[in-house]
Motif scaffolding. Sequence first.
Motif, PDB file in Angstrom:
ATOM      1  N   ASP A  51      70.138  40.740  13.997  1.00  0.00           N
ATOM      2  CA  ASP A  51      70.403  39.486  13.307  1.00  0.00           C
ATOM      3  C   ASP A  51      71.753  38.956  13.784  1.00  0.00           C
ATOM      4  OD1 ASP A  51      70.920  37.387  11.626  1.00  0.00           O
ATOM      5  OD2 ASP A  51      70.584  38.514   9.778  1.00  0.00           O
ATOM      6  N   MET A  52      71.689  37.952  14.652  1.00  0.00           N
ATOM      7  CA  MET A  52      72.907  37.403  15.246  1.00  0.00           C
ATOM      8  C   MET A  52      73.389  36.157  14.502  1.00  0.00           C
ATOM      9  SD  MET A  52      73.280  39.713  17.485  1.00  0.00           S
ATOM     10  CE  MET A  52      74.764  39.062  18.182  1.00  0.00           C
ATOM     11  N   GLY A  53      73.086  36.086  13.206  1.00  0.00           N
ATOM     12  CA  GLY A  53      73.561  34.975  12.375  1.00  0.00           C
ATOM     13  C   GLY A  53      73.118  33.629  12.930  1.00  0.00           C
ATOM     14  N   PRO A  54      74.078  32.760  13.273  1.00  0.00           N
ATOM     15  CA  PRO A  54      73.710  31.421  13.734  1.00  0.00           C
ATOM     16  C   PRO A  54      72.942  31.419  15.066  1.00  0.00           C
ATOM     17  CG  PRO A  54      76.067  31.774  13.976  1.00  0.00           C
ATOM     18  CD  PRO A  54      75.514  32.956  13.223  1.00  0.00           C
ATOM     19  N   PHE A  55      72.962  32.552  15.780  1.00  0.00           N
ATOM     20  CA  PHE A  55      72.244  32.645  17.058  1.00  0.00           C
ATOM     21  C   PHE A  55      70.842  33.223  16.879  1.00  0.00           C
ATOM     22  CE2 PHE A  55      76.798  32.933  17.971  1.00  0.00           C
ATOM     23  CZ  PHE A  55      76.940  31.768  18.688  1.00  0.00           C
ATOM     24  N   GLY A  56      70.467  33.473  15.628  1.00  0.00           N
ATOM     25  CA  GLY A  56      69.104  33.874  15.318  1.00  0.00           C
ATOM     26  C   GLY A  56      68.818  35.354  15.491  1.00  0.00           C
ATOM     27  N   GLN A  57      67.553  35.680  15.317  1.00  0.00           N
ATOM     28  CA  GLN A  57      67.048  37.051  15.447  1.00  0.00           C
ATOM     29  C   GLN A  57      66.792  37.324  16.926  1.00  0.00           C
ATOM     30  OE1 GLN A  57      66.513  39.156  12.685  1.00  0.00           O
ATOM     31  NE2 GLN A  57      67.561  37.538  11.574  1.00  0.00           N
ATOM     32  N   GLN A  58      67.416  38.341  17.476  1.00  0.00           N
ATOM     33  CA  GLN A  58      67.289  38.624  18.901  1.00  0.00           C
ATOM     34  C   GLN A  58      66.501  39.923  19.111  1.00  0.00           C
ATOM     35  OE1 GLN A  58      68.088  36.341  21.048  1.00  0.00           O
ATOM     36  NE2 GLN A  58      68.953  35.090  19.418  1.00  0.00           N
ATOM     37  N   PRO A  59      65.336  39.825  19.778  1.00  0.00           N
ATOM     38  CA  PRO A  59      64.517  41.012  20.019  1.00  0.00           C
ATOM     39  C   PRO A  59      65.150  41.923  21.073  1.00  0.00           C
ATOM     40  CG  PRO A  59      63.529  39.104  21.075  1.00  0.00           C
ATOM     41  CD  PRO A  59      64.718  38.614  20.311  1.00  0.00           C
ATOM     42  N   ARG A  69      75.856  60.032  25.280  1.00  0.00           N
ATOM     43  CA  ARG A  69      76.327  59.629  26.611  1.00  0.00           C
ATOM     44  C   ARG A  69      75.932  58.213  27.010  1.00  0.00           C
ATOM     45  NH1 ARG A  69      77.133  63.424  30.924  1.00  0.00           N
ATOM     46  NH2 ARG A  69      76.063  61.818  32.068  1.00  0.00           N
ATOM     47  N   LEU A  70      74.685  57.790  26.707  1.00  0.00           N
ATOM     48  CA  LEU A  70      74.223  56.502  27.205  1.00  0.00           C
ATOM     49  C   LEU A  70      73.132  55.923  26.310  1.00  0.00           C
ATOM     50  CD1 LEU A  70      73.934  55.036  30.507  1.00  0.00           C
ATOM     51  CD2 LEU A  70      71.700  55.389  29.527  1.00  0.00           C
ATOM     52  N   LEU A  71      73.276  54.627  26.009  1.00  0.00           N
ATOM     53  CA  LEU A  71      72.256  53.872  25.292  1.00  0.00           C
ATOM     54  C   LEU A  71      72.106  52.534  26.012  1.00  0.00           C
ATOM     55  CD1 LEU A  71      70.380  53.500  22.797  1.00  0.00           C
ATOM     56  CD2 LEU A  71      72.367  52.485  21.628  1.00  0.00           C
ATOM     57  N   ARG A  72      70.883  52.218  26.421  1.00  0.00           N
ATOM     58  CA  ARG A  72      70.613  50.957  27.117  1.00  0.00           C
ATOM     59  C   ARG A  72      69.426  50.280  26.451  1.00  0.00           C
ATOM     60  NH1 ARG A  72      70.074  52.510  32.477  1.00  0.00           N
ATOM     61  NH2 ARG A  72      72.304  52.128  32.683  1.00  0.00           N
ATOM     62  N   TYR A  73      69.584  48.979  26.201  1.00  0.00           N
ATOM     63  CA  TYR A  73      68.457  48.231  25.647  1.00  0.00           C
ATOM     64  C   TYR A  73      68.441  46.802  26.160  1.00  0.00           C
ATOM     65  CZ  TYR A  73      72.070  47.419  21.995  1.00  0.00           C
ATOM     66  OH  TYR A  73      73.234  47.153  21.310  1.00  0.00           O
ATOM     67  N   SER A  74      67.218  46.264  26.221  1.00  0.00           N
ATOM     68  CA  SER A  74      67.085  44.848  26.538  1.00  0.00           C
ATOM     69  C   SER A  74      67.596  44.077  25.325  1.00  0.00           C
ATOM     70  CB  SER A  74      65.631  44.492  26.835  1.00  0.00           C
ATOM     71  OG  SER A  74      64.834  44.702  25.691  1.00  0.00           O
ATOM     72  N   PHE A  75      68.113  42.882  25.589  1.00  0.00           N
ATOM     73  CA  PHE A  75      68.686  42.070  24.520  1.00  0.00           C
ATOM     74  C   PHE A  75      68.237  40.630  24.692  1.00  0.00           C
ATOM     75  CE2 PHE A  75      72.115  39.244  23.050  1.00  0.00           C
ATOM     76  CZ  PHE A  75      72.163  39.597  21.713  1.00  0.00           C
ATOM     77  N   ALA A  76      67.734  40.046  23.620  1.00  0.00           N
ATOM     78  CA  ALA A  76      67.330  38.636  23.602  1.00  0.00           C
ATOM     79  C   ALA A  76      66.286  38.342  24.673  1.00  0.00           C
ATOM     80  CB  ALA A  76      68.549  37.731  23.748  1.00  0.00           C
ATOM     81  N   ALA A  77      65.246  39.170  24.698  1.00  0.00           N
ATOM     82  CA  ALA A  77      64.222  39.082  25.740  1.00  0.00           C
ATOM     83  C   ALA A  77      63.548  37.717  25.809  1.00  0.00           C
ATOM     84  CB  ALA A  77      63.172  40.164  25.524  1.00  0.00           C
ATOM     85  N   THR A  78      63.461  37.004  24.707  1.00  0.00           N
ATOM     86  CA  THR A  78      62.768  35.716  24.727  1.00  0.00           C
ATOM     87  C   THR A  78      63.677  34.544  25.098  1.00  0.00           C
ATOM     88  OG1 THR A  78      63.152  35.445  22.364  1.00  0.00           O
ATOM     89  CG2 THR A  78      61.063  36.468  23.023  1.00  0.00           C
ATOM     90  N   SER A  79      64.982  34.799  25.215  1.00  0.00           N
ATOM     91  CA  SER A  79      65.889  33.698  25.549  1.00  0.00           C
ATOM     92  C   SER A  79      66.828  34.066  26.699  1.00  0.00           C
ATOM     93  CB  SER A  79      66.673  33.248  24.315  1.00  0.00           C
ATOM     94  OG  SER A  79      67.370  34.344  23.754  1.00  0.00           O
ATOM     95  N   LEU A  80      67.728  35.008  26.487  1.00  0.00           N
ATOM     96  CA  LEU A  80      68.692  35.375  27.533  1.00  0.00           C
ATOM     97  C   LEU A  80      68.120  36.374  28.530  1.00  0.00           C
ATOM     98  CD1 LEU A  80      72.015  35.784  25.542  1.00  0.00           C
ATOM     99  CD2 LEU A  80      71.315  33.873  26.989  1.00  0.00           C
TER     100      LEU A  80
END
Length: 136
Positions: A51-59, A69-80
């Motif tokens: 929940d990015m507030g004014p930037f909406g819900q980011q999948p 050691r490491l965590l990687r995830y896609s961010f805002a797949a439908t926009s950015l």
Amino acid sequence: MTTEPAVIHCDQFLPHPPAAVWKALTDPRLHARWWAAGDVRAEVGHRFTLDMGPFGQQPCEVIAVEPDRLLRYSFAATSLDTTITWRLEPEGNGTRLFLEHAGFDLDSPMGKKAFDGMGHGWPSVLTRLATVLGDL
């Protein structure tokens, strides 16, 4: 002419062991205190929304995990359509936390605006993370 996708790099020393930093990155309750609410979990394939507030819900979707050691995830797949990578390295009595936020399309007005905004925003997010860790 297209440019290579842009990348934001940040790092910060945190006077806490990697296990504590890892918990702040992967515990939804703590994550909401320093960045955004969402059901983040250190499990490859786990899909969640931040929940990015004014930037909406980011999948998001977790794409790599190495505990403490490491965590990687896609961010805002439908926009950015970017990728966030958190890498933890023990350093002295604490942890050096490296952030890489990659894949910004600078040829797109939204991508350029996000790159500029997040480039300035990530350092304050890391400062909030340090504050939350200090409260534990």
